[in-house]
Write a protein that holds these residues in place. Structure first.
Motif, PDB file in Angstrom:
ATOM      1  N   ALA A 176      -7.386   4.644  -4.406  1.00 48.01           N
ATOM      2  CA  ALA A 176      -6.655   3.368  -4.353  1.00 48.01           C
ATOM      3  C   ALA A 176      -7.586   2.246  -3.918  1.00 48.01           C
ATOM      4  O   ALA A 176      -7.331   1.556  -2.917  1.00 48.01           O
ATOM      5  N   PRO A 177      -8.684   2.031  -4.646  1.00 47.04           N
ATOM      6  CA  PRO A 177      -9.724   1.115  -4.168  1.00 47.04           C
ATOM      7  C   PRO A 177      -9.261  -0.330  -4.009  1.00 47.04           C
ATOM      8  O   PRO A 177      -9.804  -1.066  -3.186  1.00 47.04           O
ATOM      9  N   GLN A 178      -8.258  -0.756  -4.786  1.00 40.98           N
ATOM     10  CA  GLN A 178      -7.820  -2.148  -4.722  1.00 40.98           C
ATOM     11  C   GLN A 178      -6.612  -2.359  -3.820  1.00 40.98           C
ATOM     12  O   GLN A 178      -6.098  -3.479  -3.720  1.00 40.98           O
ATOM     13  N   ALA A 179      -6.130  -1.298  -3.186  1.00 40.98           N
ATOM     14  CA  ALA A 179      -4.992  -1.442  -2.272  1.00 40.98           C
ATOM     15  C   ALA A 179      -5.375  -2.351  -1.106  1.00 40.98           C
ATOM     16  O   ALA A 179      -6.445  -2.191  -0.514  1.00 40.98           O
ATOM     17  N   GLU A 180      -4.521  -3.294  -0.779  1.00 39.93           N
ATOM     18  CA  GLU A 180      -4.807  -4.227   0.301  1.00 39.93           C
ATOM     19  C   GLU A 180      -4.372  -3.627   1.637  1.00 39.93           C
ATOM     20  O   GLU A 180      -3.255  -3.157   1.783  1.00 39.93           O
ATOM     21  N   ILE A 181      -5.296  -3.664   2.595  1.00 44.03           N
ATOM     22  CA  ILE A 181      -5.064  -3.022   3.888  1.00 44.03           C
ATOM     23  C   ILE A 181      -5.302  -4.033   5.007  1.00 44.03           C
ATOM     24  O   ILE A 181      -6.313  -4.736   5.015  1.00 44.03           O
ATOM     25  N   LYS A 182      -4.363  -4.078   5.936  1.00 47.84           N
ATOM     26  CA  LYS A 182      -4.561  -4.828   7.174  1.00 47.84           C
ATOM     27  C   LYS A 182      -4.601  -3.836   8.336  1.00 47.84           C
ATOM     28  O   LYS A 182      -4.019  -2.748   8.262  1.00 47.84           O
ATOM     29  N   THR A 183      -5.255  -4.232   9.409  1.00 51.06           N
ATOM     30  CA  THR A 183      -5.395  -3.343  10.565  1.00 51.06           C
ATOM     31  C   THR A 183      -4.972  -4.062  11.845  1.00 51.06           C
ATOM     32  O   THR A 183      -4.854  -5.290  11.885  1.00 51.06           O
ATOM     33  N   VAL A 184      -4.770  -3.251  12.875  1.00 46.95           N
ATOM     34  CA  VAL A 184      -4.554  -3.777  14.218  1.00 46.95           C
ATOM     35  C   VAL A 184      -5.194  -2.800  15.194  1.00 46.95           C
ATOM     36  O   VAL A 184      -5.148  -1.583  15.001  1.00 46.95           O
ATOM     37  N   ARG A 200       8.713 -10.954  28.497  1.00 49.14           N
ATOM     38  CA  ARG A 200       8.181 -12.312  28.393  1.00 49.14           C
ATOM     39  C   ARG A 200       8.523 -12.984  27.066  1.00 49.14           C
ATOM     40  O   ARG A 200       8.552 -14.214  26.974  1.00 49.14           O
ATOM     41  N   LEU A 201       8.766 -12.208  26.060  1.00 49.16           N
ATOM     42  CA  LEU A 201       8.936 -12.752  24.712  1.00 49.16           C
ATOM     43  C   LEU A 201      10.386 -12.772  24.264  1.00 49.16           C
ATOM     44  O   LEU A 201      10.673 -13.077  23.109  1.00 49.16           O
ATOM     45  N   GLY A 202      11.290 -12.453  25.157  1.00 48.03           N
ATOM     46  CA  GLY A 202      12.691 -12.387  24.774  1.00 48.03           C
ATOM     47  C   GLY A 202      13.042 -10.994  24.264  1.00 48.03           C
ATOM     48  O   GLY A 202      12.341 -10.022  24.523  1.00 48.03           O
ATOM     49  N   SER A 203      14.150 -10.901  23.555  1.00 49.28           N
ATOM     50  CA  SER A 203      14.573  -9.609  23.034  1.00 49.28           C
ATOM     51  C   SER A 203      15.269  -9.784  21.700  1.00 49.28           C
ATOM     52  O   SER A 203      15.479 -10.903  21.225  1.00 49.28           O
ATOM     53  N   ARG A 204      15.619  -8.648  21.091  1.00 52.44           N
ATOM     54  CA  ARG A 204      16.294  -8.584  19.794  1.00 52.44           C
ATOM     55  C   ARG A 204      15.527  -9.366  18.726  1.00 52.44           C
ATOM     56  O   ARG A 204      16.059 -10.263  18.075  1.00 52.44           O
ATOM     57  N   PHE A 205      14.261  -8.988  18.557  1.00 57.04           N
ATOM     58  CA  PHE A 205      13.457  -9.568  17.479  1.00 57.04           C
ATOM     59  C   PHE A 205      12.635  -8.471  16.808  1.00 57.04           C
ATOM     60  O   PHE A 205      12.406  -7.403  17.374  1.00 57.04           O
ATOM     61  N   VAL A 206      12.212  -8.756  15.586  1.00 55.85           N
ATOM     62  CA  VAL A 206      11.358  -7.867  14.801  1.00 55.85           C
ATOM     63  C   VAL A 206      10.071  -8.609  14.501  1.00 55.85           C
ATOM     64  O   VAL A 206      10.104  -9.774  14.085  1.00 55.85           O
ATOM     65  N   ALA A 207       8.927  -7.950  14.697  1.00 52.45           N
ATOM     66  CA  ALA A 207       7.651  -8.613  14.425  1.00 52.45           C
ATOM     67  C   ALA A 207       6.633  -7.606  13.926  1.00 52.45           C
ATOM     68  O   ALA A 207       6.505  -6.513  14.481  1.00 52.45           O
ATOM     69  N   ASP A 208       5.925  -7.990  12.862  1.00 53.05           N
ATOM     70  CA  ASP A 208       4.771  -7.207  12.415  1.00 53.05           C
ATOM     71  C   ASP A 208       3.609  -7.463  13.360  1.00 53.05           C
ATOM     72  O   ASP A 208       3.420  -8.590  13.844  1.00 53.05           O
ATOM     73  N   LEU A 209       2.823  -6.427  13.615  1.00 58.25           N
ATOM     74  CA  LEU A 209       1.609  -6.565  14.409  1.00 58.25           C
ATOM     75  C   LEU A 209       0.424  -6.338  13.484  1.00 58.25           C
ATOM     76  O   LEU A 209       0.177  -5.219  13.032  1.00 58.25           O
ATOM     77  N   THR A 210      -0.309  -7.403  13.202  1.00 60.19           N
ATOM     78  CA  THR A 210      -1.372  -7.319  12.214  1.00 60.19           C
ATOM     79  C   THR A 210      -2.410  -8.409  12.414  1.00 60.19           C
ATOM     80  O   THR A 210      -2.115  -9.487  12.951  1.00 60.19           O
ATOM     81  N   GLU A 211      -3.614  -8.125  11.981  1.00 54.91           N
ATOM     82  CA  GLU A 211      -4.643  -9.147  11.907  1.00 54.91           C
ATOM     83  C   GLU A 211      -4.283 -10.135  10.804  1.00 54.91           C
ATOM     84  O   GLU A 211      -3.394  -9.885   9.980  1.00 54.91           O
ATOM     85  N   ASP A 212      -5.001 -11.240  10.750  1.00 54.00           N
ATOM     86  CA  ASP A 212      -4.748 -12.228   9.703  1.00 54.00           C
ATOM     87  C   ASP A 212      -5.345 -11.800   8.366  1.00 54.00           C
ATOM     88  O   ASP A 212      -4.716 -11.936   7.321  1.00 54.00           O
ATOM     89  N   GLY A 213      -6.575 -11.304   8.399  1.00 56.92           N
ATOM     90  CA  GLY A 213      -7.299 -11.011   7.167  1.00 56.92           C
ATOM     91  C   GLY A 213      -6.828  -9.739   6.489  1.00 56.92           C
ATOM     92  O   GLY A 213      -6.148  -8.896   7.068  1.00 56.92           O
ATOM     93  N   THR A 214      -7.223  -9.629   5.227  1.00 61.91           N
ATOM     94  CA  THR A 214      -6.903  -8.455   4.425  1.00 61.91           C
ATOM     95  C   THR A 214      -8.169  -7.980   3.734  1.00 61.91           C
ATOM     96  O   THR A 214      -9.012  -8.782   3.345  1.00 61.91           O
ATOM     97  N   GLN A 215      -8.304  -6.658   3.588  1.00 64.25           N
ATOM     98  CA  GLN A 215      -9.404  -6.097   2.810  1.00 64.25           C
ATOM     99  C   GLN A 215      -8.861  -4.994   1.923  1.00 64.25           C
ATOM    100  O   GLN A 215      -7.813  -4.419   2.207  1.00 64.25           O
ATOM    101  N   THR A 216      -9.580  -4.749   0.832  1.00 69.36           N
ATOM    102  CA  THR A 216      -9.192  -3.611   0.000  1.00 69.36           C
ATOM    103  C   THR A 216      -9.613  -2.321   0.707  1.00 69.36           C
ATOM    104  O   THR A 216     -10.458  -2.335   1.617  1.00 69.36           O
ATOM    105  N   PHE A 217      -9.034  -1.199   0.284  1.00 64.29           N
ATOM    106  CA  PHE A 217      -9.401   0.074   0.909  1.00 64.29           C
ATOM    107  C   PHE A 217     -10.873   0.380   0.655  1.00 64.29           C
ATOM    108  O   PHE A 217     -11.552   0.937   1.520  1.00 64.29           O
ATOM    109  N   SER A 218     -11.373   0.002  -0.503  1.00 65.46           N
ATOM    110  CA  SER A 218     -12.792   0.200  -0.803  1.00 65.46           C
ATOM    111  C   SER A 218     -13.660  -0.584   0.173  1.00 65.46           C
ATOM    112  O   SER A 218     -14.654  -0.074   0.710  1.00 65.46           O
ATOM    113  N   GLU A 219     -13.287  -1.846   0.424  1.00 67.65           N
ATOM    114  CA  GLU A 219     -14.036  -2.670   1.378  1.00 67.65           C
ATOM    115  C   GLU A 219     -13.906  -2.125   2.799  1.00 67.65           C
ATOM    116  O   GLU A 219     -14.869  -2.145   3.582  1.00 67.65           O
TER     117      GLU A 219
END
Length: 432
Positions: A176-184, A200-219
């Protein structure tokens, strides 16, 4: 008085990092898990409750969590198998915990996964989504955090596969060389969990935890290879889809023998679809900054132990397969060539009945060892059995047929590397 946090799956890759982060924030931490051995190895300094999360009833959870200020769910499974049931872990357990926490002020922090939905291509994502939905409809104090691919010093699951793929010699295997992958970073994830647990952040929320950038699996694999210090690949090999499907089915079958391979179908489908997330919700909440992959790797040392692990991770399945084949064939050939095998002993004066019993008994033992080494919970015991039986064969053979030490085909000599291989496998069988 310290606040109390109960961490489900606290000796896991993510759970252990969360437990340590909560301790640093002043929480008293209790871990919940199945394995006393894993708990003692990973986090010996906290209190433990040893239970199978999938089997705990709502009334039992009410007792276990009665004095908890926060519950962090870091447990999970990639796919159904001998040790895992997705519905029980991702849905039933959540439902029972929510029932147990009704009417309390206890906060439930759920570590889910980016990309979960009822329409997702894998039952991992679908069951996670259903568990999240149960939590969000429960009326208790909840937070759902959805990390992307988690990277840390410890290699486990997908991160172990990533290192192994990056360490593959000479040829870059294109999966899957072109699959886009983010990491944390696992440390950033743990800090986010601790921050959410503090309220500290309140409650009853949903949030993704991720870096901003994206790379392919090959990269991504090239970046990890550079981090490991290996030279650039000389060639690239794109694997056809059918070969990946075949690998996934084989890994699925091994899952029913207790092996949690990162090559199982759910993992490959998830990888093929990409691992992505949206950092906006977390940023809007003002949560801890999540570092890009380059900074995560810069803070991790790539030493000899990382390089050795990455390469040996590829060899361990081959080593176990070779041991199994060696012992199964040894047992099968002994039964197939019973007359010839008996003759080796009767020619030295051993009674025919005793020789036949020895050959048949030894062959059956060989077959049992060759089969049981494939079952994860019995692998180490089978390896130790192979070592003991090998020394027994050599000892008896030295007394009864010492001339075989000089046999030009190395009948006895070839047993020695098999002993060493079994010893190596028995020593490196670590999940955590």
């Amino acid at each position: 008085m310290k606040k109390k946090a109960v961490v489900l799956g606290a000796y896991g890759f993510i759970g252990a990092a969360c437990a340590k982060a909560l301790q640093r924030r002043g929480f008293s931490v209790t871990g919940v898990g199945r394995s006393k051995t894993a708990a003692a190895q990973v986090l010996p300094g906290i209190d433990w409750v040893f239970r199978d999360i999938a089997d705990v009833s709502a009334s039992d959870w009410r007792t276990l969590l009665r004095d908890a200020d926060v519950v962090v769910n870091a447990s999970g499974a990639l796919q159904d198998g001998a040790r895992d049931n997705l519905m029980a872990i991702h849905e039933t357990a959540i439902r029972n915990i929510c029932e147990a926490l009704k009417g309390s002020d206890t906060r439930f922090v759920q570590i889910s996964a980016a990309g979960v939905s009822e329409e997702a291509p894998t039952d991992f994502f679908r069951s996670k989504a259903r568990g999240d939905a149960v939590l969000m409809a429960s009326g208790i104090d909840w937070i759902v955090l959805r990390p992307v691919l988690v990277v840390g010093a410890q290699a486990y699951g997908g991160t172990a596969l990533l290192r192994a793929a990056a360490a593959f010699p000479l040829v870059q295997i294109m999966i899957a060389p072109q699959a886009e992958i983010k990491t944390v970073s696992v440390e950033d994830l743990a800090a986010a969990v601790a921050e959410a647990s503090e309220g500290r952040l309140g409650s009853r929320f949903v949030a993704d935890l991720t870096e901003d950038g994206t790379q392919t699996f090959s990269e991504l694999t090239q970046t990890v290879r550079n981090w490991l210090g290996y030279p650039a690949w000389r060639h690239r090999l794109a694997l056809p889809d059918w070969s990946l499907r075949l690998a996934g089915r084989a890994a699925d079958a091994l899952g029913w023998l207790g092996w949690r391979s990162p090559l199982r179908t759910n993992a490959l489908l998830s990888l093929k679809g990409g691992i992505n997330g949206d950092p906006a919700a977390w940023k809007n909440l003002g949560g801890v900054a999540l570092r890009p992959l380059s900074e995560t790797l810069a803070d991790l040392p790539a030493t000899a132990q990382e390089r050795i692990f990455a390469r040996f991770y590829l060899l361990l399945p081959l080593a176990i397969g070779c041991l199994s084949l060696f012992w199964i064939l040894s047992g099968a050939f002994g039964l197939i060539s019973l007359g010839a095998a008996k003759a080796v002993l009767t020619d030295q004066g051993v009674a025919s009945t005793l020789a036949a019993t020895a050959v048949i008994g030894g062959s059956i033992i060989d077959l049992i060892l060759g089969i049981t080494v494939l079952v994860r919970k019995w692998t180490r015991a089978a390896c130790l059995g192979m070592i003991a039986v090998s020394f027994g064969y050599l000892g008896a053979g030295t007394v009864l047929t010492p001339h075989l030490w000089l046999d030009p085909l190395g009948v006895f000599v070839k047993v020695l590397p098999a002993i060493v291989l079994a010893l190596v496998v028995s020593l490196v069988l670590e999940d955590r």
